[in-house]
Design a protein around this motif. Sequence first.
Motif, short mmCIF file in Angstrom:
data_model
loop_
_atom_site.label_atom_id
_atom_site.label_comp_id
_atom_site.label_asym_id
_atom_site.label_seq_id
_atom_site.Cartn_x
_atom_site.Cartn_y
_atom_site.Cartn_z
N ARG A 36 39.89 33.27 30.79
CA ARG A 36 39.29 33.76 32.02
C ARG A 36 40.25 34.81 32.59
O ARG A 36 41.36 34.48 33.02
CB ARG A 36 39.06 32.62 33.01
N SER A 49 33.05 28.57 37.05
CA SER A 49 33.92 27.76 36.21
C SER A 49 33.11 26.87 35.28
O SER A 49 33.43 26.73 34.09
CB SER A 49 34.84 26.92 37.09
N THR A 56 30.80 29.04 32.55
CA THR A 56 31.54 29.84 31.56
C THR A 56 32.49 29.00 30.72
O THR A 56 33.29 29.54 29.97
CB THR A 56 32.33 30.98 32.24
N LEU A 71 35.59 34.97 29.92
CA LEU A 71 35.15 35.53 31.19
C LEU A 71 36.09 36.66 31.60
O LEU A 71 37.30 36.49 31.61
CB LEU A 71 35.15 34.44 32.28
#
Length: 256
Positions: A37, A196, A199, A204
Motif C-alpha cells: 500500500r 483497507s 484492497t 494499492l
Amino acid sequence: MNATSNQSALKLADVRKSFGKTEIIRGVDLDIRKGERHAVIGPNGAGKSTLFNLISGRFPVSSGKIELNGQDITGLKPFEINRRGLSRSFQITNIFHRMSVFENIRCATLYALGYRYSFWHRLAKLADAVERAEDILQRIGLQNRRDTQAGLLTYAEQRALEIGITIAGGADVILLDEPTAGMSRSESDHAVELISRVTEGKTLVMVEHDMSVVFGLADRISVVVYGEVIATDAPAGIKSNRAVQEAYLGTTLAEA
C-alpha cells in the motif's frame, strides 16, 4: 497491512511529461512492490494527479518507461492497461448517476467475466455477474442501497460506490486519487477502513492529502515536489525527513 513481496507490481523508470515547453514530471523513478500500500503525497501542483494519468494511460509519457507486473505498458491506451490488471478512481466521482447502485457494480464486472457487447444477452440472467456484484455490494457496505439510483447517494456513499466499481473488474493494482477528499472525519475514518478491507491482497497506490489517512494506510510513502520524487520511505522515515518537512512549508508531518 498487506503482505508485500520483493516483486514489482508497478515500476517507473525516468518518467517525464511535458506540456509544450513546460516539464511537469521530471524523471520519476518508482518501484512499488506487489501487495504494497503506497501513498503519493506532495504540495498542490506537485504533479501527483499527472503522474496517475501517466500510469493509467490517460496521458502519454514524453519519455521513460512504465511497467505493470513486469510488462511494458508505456503508450498503451487506458482500456488496454485496465485489461492488464490496473484500475483507478478519480478525484471527481465517476459513476452512472441514473443507474442503480447494483447496476453500476454489475457493469464493472462484465469484461473481467468474459462478456463482450451483445444485444441478445439479458444482464439479469448473467448469474456470475450478479453474484460478483452482490458480493462487492456487501464488501463496500452498500447492500441496503442496492436498488437506489446512484445519483441519490450521499457523497461518501458515492465514493464508496466508486471504490466498488474500481475493484469490480478484479484488477490486482488499484489506483485511488484522493479517495477521502471532501469527507468529514467520521466519513474519512470509515473510508480508510473500507479501503483497507477491499484492497487486502492487492497493490494499492493512492494520492491523498489527509495525512492521517496516509499514515493509517500506507506501507511506504513517496513525496513528489515539482514533478520529482524527493523521498520514498516507510511512514516513520517520511515523518522525520527534513527535506519533506521543508517541502510542506512548515506543516508538521511529525505530528500527523
